[in-house]
Design a protein around this motif. Structure first.
Motif, mmCIF file in Angstrom:
data_model
loop_
_atom_site.group_PDB
_atom_site.id
_atom_site.type_symbol
_atom_site.label_atom_id
_atom_site.label_comp_id
_atom_site.label_asym_id
_atom_site.label_seq_id
_atom_site.Cartn_x
_atom_site.Cartn_y
_atom_site.Cartn_z
ATOM 1 N N ASP A 16 17.780 21.886 9.048
ATOM 2 C CA ASP A 16 16.359 21.743 9.376
ATOM 3 C C ASP A 16 16.081 20.379 10.027
ATOM 4 O OD1 ASP A 16 13.727 23.059 9.086
ATOM 5 O OD2 ASP A 16 13.266 21.202 8.037
ATOM 6 N N MET A 17 16.665 19.327 9.481
ATOM 7 C CA MET A 17 16.506 17.986 10.079
ATOM 8 C C MET A 17 17.131 17.944 11.468
ATOM 9 S SD MET A 17 17.618 15.423 7.007
ATOM 10 C CE MET A 17 17.365 16.012 5.333
ATOM 11 N N TYR A 18 18.265 18.600 11.593
ATOM 12 C CA TYR A 18 18.980 18.607 12.866
ATOM 13 C C TYR A 18 18.108 19.243 13.952
ATOM 14 C CZ TYR A 18 22.944 19.021 16.046
ATOM 15 O OH TYR A 18 23.780 18.899 17.120
ATOM 16 N N LEU A 19 17.499 20.380 13.628
ATOM 17 C CA LEU A 19 16.643 21.061 14.607
ATOM 18 C C LEU A 19 15.393 20.240 14.884
ATOM 19 C CD1 LEU A 19 16.972 24.743 13.307
ATOM 20 C CD2 LEU A 19 18.014 23.768 15.366
ATOM 21 N N GLU A 20 14.832 19.626 13.843
ATOM 22 C CA GLU A 20 13.665 18.766 14.013
ATOM 23 C C GLU A 20 13.973 17.663 15.022
ATOM 24 O OE1 GLU A 20 10.782 19.337 12.566
ATOM 25 O OE2 GLU A 20 9.704 17.537 13.176
ATOM 26 N N ASP A 21 15.157 17.094 14.855
ATOM 27 C CA ASP A 21 15.556 16.009 15.728
ATOM 28 C C ASP A 21 15.788 16.504 17.158
ATOM 29 O OD1 ASP A 21 16.301 13.138 15.647
ATOM 30 O OD2 ASP A 21 18.144 13.911 16.503
ATOM 31 N N ALA A 46 24.090 9.968 13.221
ATOM 32 C CA ALA A 46 23.029 9.015 12.883
ATOM 33 C C ALA A 46 21.736 9.484 13.525
ATOM 34 C CB ALA A 46 23.391 7.630 13.390
ATOM 35 N N GLY A 47 20.624 9.290 12.839
ATOM 36 C CA GLY A 47 19.328 9.601 13.439
ATOM 37 C C GLY A 47 18.592 10.779 12.839
ATOM 38 N N LEU A 48 19.192 11.505 11.891
ATOM 39 C CA LEU A 48 18.470 12.623 11.276
ATOM 40 C C LEU A 48 17.578 12.141 10.137
ATOM 41 C CD1 LEU A 48 20.984 15.599 11.162
ATOM 42 C CD2 LEU A 48 19.758 14.591 13.081
ATOM 43 N N GLY A 49 16.545 12.917 9.843
ATOM 44 C CA GLY A 49 15.573 12.527 8.828
ATOM 45 C C GLY A 49 14.435 11.821 9.529
ATOM 46 N N ASP A 50 13.306 11.757 8.874
ATOM 47 C CA ASP A 50 12.141 11.160 9.501
ATOM 48 C C ASP A 50 11.645 10.013 8.658
ATOM 49 O OD1 ASP A 50 11.262 12.752 11.914
ATOM 50 O OD2 ASP A 50 11.629 14.348 10.480
ATOM 51 N N PRO A 51 11.034 9.026 9.298
ATOM 52 C CA PRO A 51 10.463 7.926 8.531
ATOM 53 C C PRO A 51 9.348 8.439 7.613
ATOM 54 C CG PRO A 51 10.009 7.675 10.889
ATOM 55 C CD PRO A 51 10.801 8.924 10.728
ATOM 56 N N VAL A 52 8.938 7.618 6.746
ATOM 57 C CA VAL A 52 7.811 7.840 5.852
ATOM 58 C C VAL A 52 8.043 9.046 4.927
ATOM 59 C CG1 VAL A 52 5.291 7.932 5.675
ATOM 60 C CG2 VAL A 52 6.362 6.654 7.521
#
Lengths: 352, 352, 352, 352
Positions: free
Chosen positions: A340-345, A214-220
């Motif tokens: 990519d989302m995982y690394l961003e997080d 839980a928690g991957l991806g960004d708002p907006v």
């Protein structure tokens, strides 16, 4: 024109024309010290390679990867990984008859309008062959995700109007990799018939991603659905995508669609693993609509580069259906987007 | 976490929580010397503002834009344009009862998992209110596109299982802005009934973009469909998107799906205006699936931040259906994406 | 770790380790329909290649480019251009003695701290060899700029404390390419002496860019000086940069430093061609400070990967001075930055 | 034109014209759950604000920040933080005499050439006032870095030809904040004299960054020096930058310049804390060259927008020297760049 890179952290840049010397991919931002399992990557290439399935194109390419950089003593160095695939079986003379003619359903016309120049030898960058480079990068992403307990699988949900019902329980079986095999025979005869009538078929691919925290991806703007849609809709023949119940969610009440929670987790997964653009720990589920292959031998109306009307019959070694070879491509693009989302997080972990 | 910017050239950055002081948007990369028609932009805001329609939320916000920069003597300066919307009718006490509880179908749980902190006063950044800032930027984009002969219109194609058949001929009529009004009465009673039963509805929005020149969009990862999907799938409640025939294209033969060409143009537009990821000069057509509003007053199972099971009835001033107010949002995101592609393409004009 | 790409429009991605199979570069965003003059590009490679000058390293590399994609029938296609340089004369056994030791002044220690893994065969990505790929991309940029009347030249302004006074009038002469040849003999004996004493030298490179139109560069964060500084300061041994009068401008009055204008143009060019971050049509002038080559055969104190103290004498085929071979690298990075600004600016032309 | 954002992770977007309604900044990518110390941020604003020092402009602005979003109950939310500064003491009539005239040394001419439109009320975006927004964002970055043990300090190393020798031991003292106070009186009379003769002065700012861990910065194009140079060279009057020994390193031998290592660390810090573009754990040291303020009351030759020759005497409330007020700006840009590298590096921690 500079749109050959995908990803903000795990950055994948592809290059190469269908009938040029070589295709390839540079992966920048790959974590260091990862065991680089070339055999696994090569096994994913095999799933996509032309000549690799009974029902695909007759073009035969070994699609052997030549790793030029970024790997030292079997481990990633944190530096860009370059992987090259040389084109061997090009047969570009196959294409000379269509040099000045726009193939219906193809990018020929739009590339010509965009660049004023066109590599007429088989689609150039718009060819499905470009996806070989994506599969190489995506296989590396899958390898890394596997180490984190994240698994990605795609199967065929439908071909034309034949829908494969049933639970999604990979691995799926050759030659069709449908989600349930019950209707495989029907589908195989449909394909046979399409070939005979010089026509082609499309269908729906379903993809599940398990083990995403839980928690991957960004708002907006960079919601998980938005990034995955960007990734998957960038595959040549895809004309639609939906998550969880997708279009069917529009046909029920909010009280039916909302996934209620109990202390043991979500009771349903209508959302397809994403709430407010952020993963909720459930399986991510999406479906992608592949249009029928545009290359058909049937006679079609078209125009040439001068605007004159012409009739065209596309000879060549084309797939009557690309779905089977598209499965590793869907998985590859999903893997790249998820990693990519995982690394961003990960950037923000120290701060938590 | 830095995903509040969209666009590579016409760059839109939004900020602001649903119940904070203000929302706003910075538009960077807007061409200089454009007549800045604030009245037009404000008219688009009115289409989305709460309290602006008969069937929406009871929250009432004037949504007056305060333009802080980038405009001088009525024209754009080429510098960032900042537009602010102050929140006036916040009533954040409405939300205090749900402070520690995750609303089903909402981003409450996923935000909490991502950030470990949550603005419980009405969704914060995940609130539909965030789209007000998008509409401001999108209206500016629409204004610029209009000057280039490009028009964008969205209408409601279906609500739950009521489908509005018929040709797409905007402008559509209040209060529902359906593509054909034939079934408006049916839909209005469906909405009335949903309200009474404390439930909510979803539906399908269709969007057409006229006047787009051939050649926009980029091959490979930034195909026009991929960029538009990224843009539209980033809208809160959207769970699916399809272009042209979309999912229906999977159910026909290639020979039926290919758009043949004659000297007077394409015979059909099954592709929805995009071939190989690049616009072909035809109308761009897509449909977006909106799930039913997750905020419902019906009792639902959920858990709180401690993991304890709770029952929840979401009181508040929520829309039983967001479709009508979503139309300007879909248009806004489409306009931003199309203008961004247009500027990307312009880079290369000198070189042609 | 994903910092192997430079440019927003003309996007250059390099890859490859000093002692790996190959180095290379992908240029994405190159305009279509440009005549691809490989001979010219190869001539720029020759200026940088090891073994190409009398005073450089003894490593001998032909640095032949293999163009894998993006060029069709002698013209650019608008698709990514991949250029590969195979390493032939690697002699990696030269480096085995320094496998566990950090060379002073080198990136050995910092790479080890960053990645926990290190390609000890000669610097890996931090090697000067990496700049070969930049020169290939930069030569292409120079070629395109030449077609727009923009010329870039770099010469040696000083070596250690020997300053070459005089006007900047390229082309400069082999073997030193100093701005005035008066002190070449002195410099050559200084180099000879440095070699004998197992030491190395640095110096200052000056670069002029002629024919740049007024209006390039962006206000605020992407000022022309900021982008050029980013480009040039990314070259290995560069520790300083200044534009126009640079540090000397701090030592005079505003009335002396301001460039006054008359109807025939600017009276002076103290600003070095850039005002407020935007080009003013005058020659762009900057100087870059190159530290002395860190690889020296003189004995130095250092530590190994275990933290133990060690003495090191770096044997190998190193340049006592890199300035001559650095000239095409400075020109390359300048060309990439200027072309990138040019394309950025082109976006807005239609709108003017 | 879309260059009003800096940073890849801690993304800072500024907006606002010198004489418009307001200036502001959006910080996107700020970690969640950070205590937001507005008082500290405001104290940094005070160091830069006009009217805040004895020797600066007579324009008086309180520069009070209005925080519109991203902060909830005193802590950052992980969402964009918007901070607004309203312009109060604009006096734009001061500028009407220069409406059609290009001020020498200013961006007036280049903006006009770029956009064909110009906010003549005091420089618009090119005004030093724009840096107020940078200081707000930079103060937030400094706050976060402080929590990680990283401290940033800038002082004045020289004014015109008066050099302040001595060790760098902050905090420095008002009113000049020179590195050693020995020559403050001399400098103050130099400033007084410059004012009297309607002229202006420049100088050199030195900045030290303590506590940076080894391993920040990226190889190749995003070296720590390259990113810091990009950041600092984007400040209006800066015309040069150097790290460690900088230009002086070109004047010594490699054996003198290399920083040798022992088991207790580096023996010297000639490199200024960066090796191969990656921080080595030593103090980062750089110097920035500020040209004399271009706004002087002395008569100068120039032209107007029609190209006619004109004489100009710039009346107004200008600083004879900007160095003192530039110190927080240099610290701010450094903080933003360092925090950005820190977050970039954090991405890869899980993987180590």
């Amino acid at each position: 024109m500079s749109a050959n890179t995908f990803g903000r952290n795990f950055r994948v840049t592809t290059f190469g024309e269908s009938h040029g010397k070589a295709l390839g991919v540079i992966v920048d931002g790959c974590p260091a010290n990862i065991e680089f399992d070339l055999e696994y990557i090569q096994s994913q290439m095999a799933r996509r390679r032309p000549g690799g399935t009974e029902i695909g194109t007759k073009r035969n390419e070994a699609d052997r990867l030549d790793v030029l950089s970024g790997v030292f003593e079997g481990r990633t160095e944190g530096t860009p990984i370059a992987m090259i695939i040389y084109n061997s079986d090009q047969k570009s003379h196959d294409y000379s008859t269509i040099k000045d003619v726009f193939r219906p359903g193809h990018a020929d016309y739009t590339y010509f309008m965009k660049y004023g120049i066109r590599d007429y030898r088989g689609g150039g960058r718009s060819s499905g062959r470009e996806t070989a480079a994506r599969v190489a990068a995506g296989a590396l992403a899958k390898l890394i995700l596997k180490g984190k307990g994240i698994e990605i699988d795609a199967g065929i949900r439908s071909v034309k109007n034949i829908v494969c019902k049933g639970e999604f329980l990979p691995p799926f079986k050759a030659p069709l990799f449908t989600i349930s095999e019950e209707r495989d025979e029907e589908i195989l005869s449909l394909i046979e018939e399409a070939k005979r009538s010089k026509d082609s078929l499309g269908g729906i691919v379903e993809c599940h991603i398990k083990g995403v925290p839980a928690g991957l991806g960004d708002p907006v703007f960079d919601k998980a659905e938005a990034l995955l849609s960007h990734a998957v809709m960038s595959i040549g023949a895809v004309k639609g995508i939906e998550f969880g119940l997708g279009f069917d969610a529009t046909r029920i009440y909010g009280s039916e669609n909302n996934d209620e929670m109990t202390s043991s987790g979500f009771l349903t997964n209508n959302a397809g693993g994403i709430l407010g653009g952020i993963t909720n720990g459930e399986e991510i589920v999406f479906r992608a609509a592949f249009k029928p292959t545009p290359s058909i031998a049937k006679e079609q109306k078209t125009v040439d580069t001068e605007g004159k009307e012409r009739m065209i019959e596309i000879e060549g070694r084309h797939d009557p259906i690309v779905l089977v070879r598209a499965l590793p491509v869907v998985e590859a693009m999903s893997a790249i987007a998820i990693l990519d989302m995982y690394l961003e997080d990960s950037k923000y972990e120290r701060q938590r």
